[in-house]
Design an enzyme around this catalytic site. Structure first.
Site, PDB file in Angstrom:
ATOM      1  CD  GLU A   1      18.431 -45.690  59.458  1.00  0.00           C
ATOM      2  OE1 GLU A   1      19.260 -44.696  59.265  1.00  0.00           O
ATOM      3  OE2 GLU A   1      18.908 -46.950  58.979  1.00  0.00           O
TER       4      GLU A   1
ATOM      5  CG  HIS B   1      16.768 -51.289  58.689  1.00  0.00           C
ATOM      6  ND1 HIS B   1      17.070 -50.980  57.427  1.00  0.00           N
ATOM      7  CD2 HIS B   1      17.121 -50.245  59.416  1.00  0.00           C
ATOM      8  CE1 HIS B   1      17.635 -49.719  57.627  1.00  0.00           C
ATOM      9  NE2 HIS B   1      17.460 -49.472  58.855  1.00  0.00           N
TER      10      HIS B   1
ATOM     11  CG  ASP C   1      19.076 -53.882  57.265  1.00  0.00           C
ATOM     12  OD1 ASP C   1      18.192 -53.378  56.596  1.00  0.00           O
ATOM     13  OD2 ASP C   1      19.835 -53.506  58.021  1.00  0.00           O
TER      14      ASP C   1
HETATM   15  C1  TNX Z   1      22.501 -46.341  59.552  1.00  0.00           C
HETATM   16  S1  TNX Z   1      23.295 -47.306  62.315  1.00  0.00           S
HETATM   17  C2  TNX Z   1      21.944 -47.663  59.869  1.00  0.00           C
HETATM   18  C3  TNX Z   1      22.265 -48.674  58.966  1.00  0.00           C
HETATM   19  C4  TNX Z   1      23.196 -48.428  57.823  1.00  0.00           C
HETATM   20  C5  TNX Z   1      24.196 -47.500  58.466  1.00  0.00           C
HETATM   21  C6  TNX Z   1      25.142 -46.984  57.537  1.00  0.00           C
HETATM   22  C7  TNX Z   1      21.866 -48.035  62.165  1.00  0.00           C
HETATM   23  C8  TNX Z   1      21.524 -48.231  63.449  1.00  0.00           C
HETATM   24  N1  TNX Z   1      21.066 -48.028  60.987  1.00  0.00           N
HETATM   25  O1  TNX Z   1      21.231 -49.542  58.528  1.00  0.00           O
HETATM   26  O2  TNX Z   1      23.721 -49.416  57.242  1.00  0.00           O
HETATM   27  O3  TNX Z   1      23.696 -46.229  58.859  1.00  0.00           O
HETATM   28  O4  TNX Z   1      26.199 -46.179  57.934  1.00  0.00           O
END
Ligand code: TNX
Length: 794
Positions: free
Chosen positions: A360, A297, A224
């Protein structure tokens, strides 16, 4: 049912062993077992008298709940002479099973040709992960057609034992016949080791606990923005540079000002360590699914190899949480890098599935990059979402060519899903529904039920968490098959998974606290048929299971004895408060004047009516004369509409439905910190519109409401509120309106609409929602959520 008695002769040995076990988990388990066996033999040597079997019927408390449990009469006596046999077809399992049973009981359990405890291969057990356990006073037989089934039978046997023997070296196993098989093929738990790093010993303990609850997938989130955690031989800078961040945010992300600890932090797993974890999991019938995040990420990775980004950098591994704009650039050298990485990953992980993240990924850098824009033109890609889809499809082709399958978070649906991809639906269930409807496999893991980084209680003493509110009962209520699917489509739902993001979980102890027992609930969702699931029964079983977790060295959260309040309203019968605890056998005492309750205060018998005025209720739990768990408080604010009948034009979203529409008229405000409680009603892409019947025409001073606001979680204050009045409930006349002013700080945005003494029996309140989230914000392009707690009428 009565709990197992734990305080018995010889418990001092047990206590010492327990302390030992807790402080040195790995090897002391064995040492503890040996010591206990030794003390057992000594005891036997001195006094050969066999202890009497318990006179009460034992509580059978297995988690996850089996398909069928038939309790018989009496007990099997397991003492130092008890012998063990396993089917010759399973030599490895035999060794491992005997070892687990010896560790668990501290008894020698010698192998014998026709052992009293037997693992039997039986083709008649039809489910590959199914098993049968039969305990009679003479024998314990575990039958299965596969080693995995036999292993699960063994885990059930372990849970038939009390956490510690109440009778020295003799353990009493209640007679029972169990027939069991899982509901879903995919029963998973995830662990993020990037935000905080957990050493191999902690990962193994995590795996032990998954296995004990018959989970069969461990999703290991290895990379990450804040750290890259797996050695890649071809790219040594990943372990040298990308695995270490300069410092880490302390406190919550939203604290102002943000503070940092100034300490370098990091770590990674070597190939040998990874192989060790994979082997350890496989011995427990758990497949480890690695996750290598792309294209977002990726800030840690591009810190080590900035040429993989769209801009020159330099970059550094992130020191705080969130979503970062510097991501992998879809260049040929990036694909070459990722393919090399995946080749090493595939060599380490036999898992058919490889998780490539996909969530994301901001498109900012791609929008600004000439390279990306030219690539999009060349490939005929209409926008950056299609570019992401191009990225994922290329990686999927590569994985498929190597005999593997791709899993990604639900963003991989955007811009077109790769042909064979499996989708992990996290932002809700829509992604999962869309994927299943188009014939793709799905694993359900929506935030509202499956995110164990959320708070599990709204008490101020809870340790810091990312936000949200996800109590045990809510996890337990999760049904992975969305109603929108046909039976045919539902077959694509492979199962469910609990996710453990570790931004706010820096230590193994906190990890245990956040994960257990919510992961017990998740295990039951994955394993148990829906008709066998019942929260009250689960909570009762859990009250026996928690001491077992503790004996295994797990510091689980325990909210079972906390007083819970349920505010009943919305049916026109006034407001009543029900008090209860999840665990059975508790007494609750309460006061209504704000004073601290004592055992002499009123004992709760039935729902307490709350009438006019303001009431401060306080309650606490007493068991065997002593207070247990956390007390509860509740502030009731009487107003003209409290307890009156309400009708909503649009129902709230299922996962944020509070305690029903009546939550909006019960005189109780929602939490200022958590929108997931029983008071806040959440609406996705819908306005709030309510009609209230006051019972008789009244002169009204005004209406006030409160809205939750947390833009990072896609929750926005609405635009405006309109109020109209009616005498017959048919013809409404506009009576007042107000525009919401969302400026200012805090999670709660209040609004008041003055009515200046206007008359009416029926009141219609319409809240006009925010609408689509603007560009640049989290969730841009989606409809914002609207959260309302109380509609106060004066
Ligand atoms: C969203 S769930 C994210 C993570 C974060 C999390 C915190 C997901 C696929 N991505 O990178 O840690 O929310 O709740």
């Amino acid at each position: 049912m009565k709990p197992w008695k734990l305080s018995v002769a010889g418990s001092s040995t047990v206590d010492i062993l327990f302390t030992l076990t807790k402080s040195l988990p790995d090897m002391t388990m064995k040492l503890a077992g040996a010591l206990a066996a030794l003390s057992g033999m000594l005891l036997l040597g001195c006094a050969a008298a066999e202890p009497p079997a318990p006179t009460e019927k034992a509580a059978i408390a297995i988690i996850p709940q089996p398909r069928s449990v038939e309790q018989g009469e009496g007990y099997f006596r397991w003492n130092p002479k008890t012998t063990f046999t396993a089917d010759a077809a399973w030599p490895e399992l035999a060794r491992q099973a005997a070892e687990q049973l010896r560790q668990q009981t501290g008894l020698p359990l010698p192998d014998a040709a026709d052992g009293a405890i037997a693992l039997i291969k039986d083709e008649a057990v039809d489910h590959a992960e199914g098993y049968q356990v039969e305990v009679t006073p003479e024998r314990i037989a575990i039958r299965a057609s596969t080693p995995a089934g036999a292993f699960y039978g063994l885990q059930t046997l372990v849970q038939l034992l009390p956490p510690q023997s109440a009778a020295g070296p003799t353990w009493f196993v209640p007679c029972v016949k169990i027939d069991d098989a899982p509901r879903f093929p995919y029963r998973g738990m995830h662990l993020d080791v990037a935000r905080h790093f957990f050493p191999v010993a902690v990962v193994k303990q995590y795996i032990d606990m998954l296995a004990a609850h018959k989970q069969n997938r461990f999703h290991w989130h290895l990379t990450d923005d804040q750290g890259w955690r797996i050695e890649i031989k071809k790219y040594p800078r990943l372990a040298e540079v990308a695995a270490y961040r300069r410092e880490t945010l302390i406190g919550h992300y939203s604290d102002e000002p943000q503070r940092f600890d100034g300490k370098r932090y990091g770590g990674h797993y070597t190939h040998d360590e990874v192989r060790e974890v994979v082997r350890y999991a496989a011995e427990r019938y758990i497949t480890v699914i690695p996750e290598i995040e792309m294209p977002g990420h990726a800030q840690a990775a591009i810190s080590a190899y900035p040429e993989l980004a769209c801009t020159p950098g330099p970059f550094e591994p992130a020191t705080k949480w969130g979503v970062f704009e510097d991501v992998f650039c879809p260049k040929e050298e990036t694909f070459a890098f990722l393919e090399d990485v995946l080749l090493e990953v595939m060599a380490l992980f036999p898992s058919e599935y490889i998780h490539i993240g996909g969530d994301e990924c901001p498109k900012t850098r791609w929008e600004q990059s000439d390279f990306c824009q030219q690539l999009m033109q060349r490939e005929g890609l209409r926008d950056e979402h299609e570019l992401q889809s191009y990225f994922i499809r290329r990686i999927e082709r590569f994985l498929n060519a190597n005999g593997r399958k791709l899993i990604g978070w639900d963003e991989i649906l955007e811009g077109g899903l790769a042909p064979n991809a499996t989708v992990m639906s996290w932002r809700g269930t829509e992604g999962g529904i869309a994927a299943a409807q188009s014939g793709h496999d799905v694993i359900m893991t929506p935030t509202s039920f499956c995110y164990f980084d959320y708070y599990q209680d709204d008490h101020p003493d809870e340790p810091l968490a990312i936000g949200g509110l996800l109590p045990l009962e809510k996890v337990y209520s999760y049904e992975p098959i969305p109603e929108a699917l046909t039976a045919e489509q539902a077959r694509h739902i492979l199962g469910a998974q609990g996710n453990v993001w570790t931004e706010y979980i820096p230590t193994p102890e906190k990890l245990q606290y956040m994960v257990w027992p919510r992961a017990c609930a998740m295990a039951e969702i994955g394993w148990t048929q829906p008709e066998r699931r019942n929260y009250a029964d689960f909570a009762t079983r859990l009250s026996y299971h928690l001491p077992r977790l503790r004996a295994w060295g797990i510091q689980a959260a325990n909210h079972l004895d906390n007083v819970k309040t349920e505010v009943l309203a919305g049916d026109g019968q006034g407001v009543r408060v029900r008090l209860f605890t999840d665990a059975p056998g508790n007494d609750i005492h309460y006061t209504l004047d704000g004073s601290a309750p004592t055992p002499a205060s009123a004992r709760y018998e039935q729902p307490i009516p709350l009438k006019e005025g303001n009431v401060t209720l306080k309650a606490f739990t007493v068991r065997d004369g002593a207070p247990v768990g956390r007390g509860a408080g509740l502030q009731f604010r009487g107003h003209k509409a409290a307890g009156k009948a309400i009708r909503l034009t649009h129902p709230p979203a299922k996962q944020y439905a509070g305690a029903g529409p009546g939550s909006a008229l019960n005189g109780v405000m929602g939490s200022d910190e958590r929108y997931g409680d029983a008071e806040w009603l959440g609406f996705e892409g819908l306005d709030f519109e309510a009609v209230v019947d006051l019972g008789e025409a009244q002169s009204l001073q005004g209406v006030s409401l409160r809205f939750y606001r947390s833009e990072g979680q896609w929750i926005y204050a609405p635009r405006s509120v309109e109020v109209s009045l009616s005498d017959d409930g048919q013809r409404f006349v506009a009576a007042g309106s107000a525009t919401v002013n969302a400026a200012g700080e805090g999670n709660v945005v209040p609004i008041a609409v003055p009515l200046a003494g206007k008359q009416g029996r029926y009141l219609k309140v319409k809240v006009n929602r925010y609408g689509v989230i603007p560009a640049g914000a989290q969730g841009a392009g989606h409809e914002a959520w609207l959260f309302v707690d109380e509609l106060v009428v004066e």
